[in-house]
Design a protein around this motif. Structure first.
Motif, short mmCIF file in Angstrom:
data_model
loop_
_atom_site.label_atom_id
_atom_site.label_comp_id
_atom_site.label_asym_id
_atom_site.label_seq_id
_atom_site.Cartn_x
_atom_site.Cartn_y
_atom_site.Cartn_z
N PHE A 1 0.81 -1.21 0.00
CA PHE A 1 0.00 0.00 0.00
C PHE A 1 0.84 1.26 0.00
N LEU B 1 1.28 5.00 -7.82
CA LEU B 1 0.47 4.84 -6.62
C LEU B 1 -1.01 4.90 -7.01
N HIS C 1 -5.07 4.27 -6.56
CA HIS C 1 -6.18 4.22 -5.60
C HIS C 1 -7.40 3.60 -6.28
N LYS D 1 -8.03 9.99 1.76
CA LYS D 1 -8.76 8.75 1.47
C LYS D 1 -10.13 8.76 2.16
N TYR E 1 -11.52 0.93 0.32
CA TYR E 1 -10.70 1.88 -0.44
C TYR E 1 -9.25 1.56 -0.15
N GLU F 1 -4.86 1.69 -1.58
CA GLU F 1 -3.77 2.25 -2.38
C GLU F 1 -2.72 1.17 -2.57
N LYS G 1 -1.96 8.75 -7.70
CA LYS G 1 -1.48 9.88 -6.91
C LYS G 1 -0.13 10.35 -7.43
#
Length: 489
Positions: A12, A265, A267, A352, A393, A395, A455
């Protein structure tokens, strides 16, 4: 390393935001507004940070700033640009057949100590990068074997499964055999450290033929985040990288300019497909279309994200905008279900949580009452592992090949998703560009998860120091010789 960097298990958190004594707290975006008066920096000198109390092992160093220095003193087989284009560096050419790559190593390349680069050095480096605990271990988990031949000038890498995009994963520093544990490893880069470790000095007659802007780059020893900020605000350090949307804050001087750097990165919103509601792909698609990605990227992540409806970065030439449109935000389309939902998120990142609240509000308005369950990281990961969620949710640091195998058939498949057509689509994608259409068609049909954004990371420089810089997510000094520096007045 702090416990949050244990996310190597879950991937993550990308290394460039990892912890250690030199971890950069992140910036308050509002602080980067520039003053009205004109500031003229001294561009005749350039300084960077160095943590002498940590190693510069490019594969395991706990120091982010020491890792960044490797971009000046080492080179990779391939470099990946800010738009994820792949360019050979230490590889002259290669062939690929039956899951095996043959990388021919560029001749005439020397390390900073004058010794010649050999295939065995490349093998040594790749093996070190593939070890457990290395920051590159996940990317190289596809590797089955590595062998080299100095007499024939090649390195052969055999993969566990077909991946024609594997070179995109080889933006990995190559070091001289046996030197990775040195204070500075010996590399082939455009700079080399001085013996007293006070500076980097340019390498004349570098194999690339490139000319450096500075003959000497000063190294400023820092032992804490406070020292790092002080050195930057004192104009001793000319550049630093950070994550402005992380869990802590670095507030650089107002005399700073920020360059957003696209990263991998990623999400996304995951589904618990073990539950009947989300075993139905039409319900998954409805949720995907209820996500306001543009607002998430520009608002919740303060212009530090790139909205994406597909698991490929939108700045990449691979991104299919037509396919993405089929999953675009539809704020007025009622949901085909009215079940109460819970969306799980890590409470330690306000961005987030804000995105999840936005999604919950939309789902509730469209007919499915939704609450946000924000938990501390350890509790969040336990809930994920036990399947205690409807939606979650997350990452993840994808590789620069944008392979989603781990998310749909590996350790990150928390929702228990499986679909044979998507598996075939992923295989086709990894087989080469001719498989792109099949992959995107299968992804948009099955919706294994709902992409939200990629991101950015941030590179801060003194105001008016550079006209143009080209950092990449893997190397903040990417293409350093071609950065454009303003002249001091």
């Amino acid at each position: 390393m702090m416990k949050k960097t244990l996310c190597f298990i879950l991937l993550f958190i990308l290394f460039l935001s990892s912890c250690g004594v030199t971890e950069l707290p992140e910036a308050d975006i509002s602080s980067s507004a520039l003053p009205e008066e004109e500031y003229i920096p001294d561009t005749s000198v350039f300084g960077v940070a160095f943590a002498s109390n940590e190693s510069a092992d490019p594969y395991t160093t706990p120091s982010k700033i020491n890792f960044e220095l490797c971009g000046l003193i080492c080179e990779p087989l391939f470099a990946v640009s800010e738009t994820f284009e792949v360019t050979p560096v230490l590889c002259s050419d290669y062939t690929y057949s039956d899951r095996e790559y043959t990388f021919n190593i560029k001749s005439g390349v020397t390390f900073s100590d004058g010794s010649a680069l050999s295939p065995s050095d490349v093998e040594y480096s790749l093996r070190a990068a593939a070890e457990n605990g290395s920051y590159f271990a996940s990317s190289l988990s596809v590797v089955e074997s590595i062998r080299s031949s100095n007499s024939k000038g090649y390195v052969k890498v055999r993969l566990k499964y077909d991946n024609a995009r594997f070179p995109a994963l080889l933006d990995i520093p190559i070091v001289k055999s046996g030197t990775r544990k040195n204070i500075f490893p010996i590399g082939t880069g455009i700079y080399a450290p001085k013996d007293d470790k006070t500076a980097l000095v340019t390498r004349d007659n570098h194999h690339s033929g490139k000319k450096n802007h500075y003959q000497v780059i000063a190294l400023h020893d820092v032992a804490s985040s406070d020292e790092l900020v002080f050195e930057f605000d004192s104009h001793n350090i000319s550049l630093l990288a950070s994550d402005p949307t992380g869990t802590s804050q670095l507030i650089p001087s107002s005399l700073a300019e920020r360059t957003n750097v696209p990263s991998t990165l990623f999400h996304y919103v995951g589904f618990n497909t073990r539950k009947p509601l989300f075993s139905d792909k039409n319900n998954r698609r409805a949720v995907a279309r209820a996500i306001d990605r543009d607002s998430a990227a520009s608002g919740d992540f303060a212009l530090m994200g790139n909205a994406a409806a597909l698991p490929v970065h939108p700045v990449s030439a691979l991104y299919n905008h037509s396919a993405a449109e089929s999953l675009s935000y539809q704020p007025d389309t009622p949901l085909p279900f009215n079940d109460a939902l819970t969306i799980l998120v890590n409470s330690e990142n306000s961005g987030k949580v804000a995105v999840c609240k936005r999604i919950a509000e939309t789902l509730t308005r469209l007919g499915a009452p939704t609450t946000v369950r924000a938990l501390p990281f350890d509790e969040y990961t336990r809930a994920l592992s036990s399947g205690d969620f409807d939606l979650y949710y997350a990452e993840v640091a994808l590789g620069s090949d944008f392979d989603i195998t781990r998310l749909v058939a590996g350790s990150l498949n928390f929702g228990g998703f499986y679909d044979a057509s998507l598996s075939a689509g992923v295989a086709a994608y990894l087989g080469g560009d001719e498989g792109l259409s099949q992959f995107f068609t299968a992804f948009c049909d099955t919706i294994p998860f709902a992409p939200v954004l990629f991101k950015d990371t941030a590179v801060y420089t003194e105001k008016n120091f550079f006209e143009k810089i080209n950092p990449s997510s893997q190397n903040i000094y990417h293409d350093f010789c071609n950065w454009k520096i303003r002249s001091s007045v």
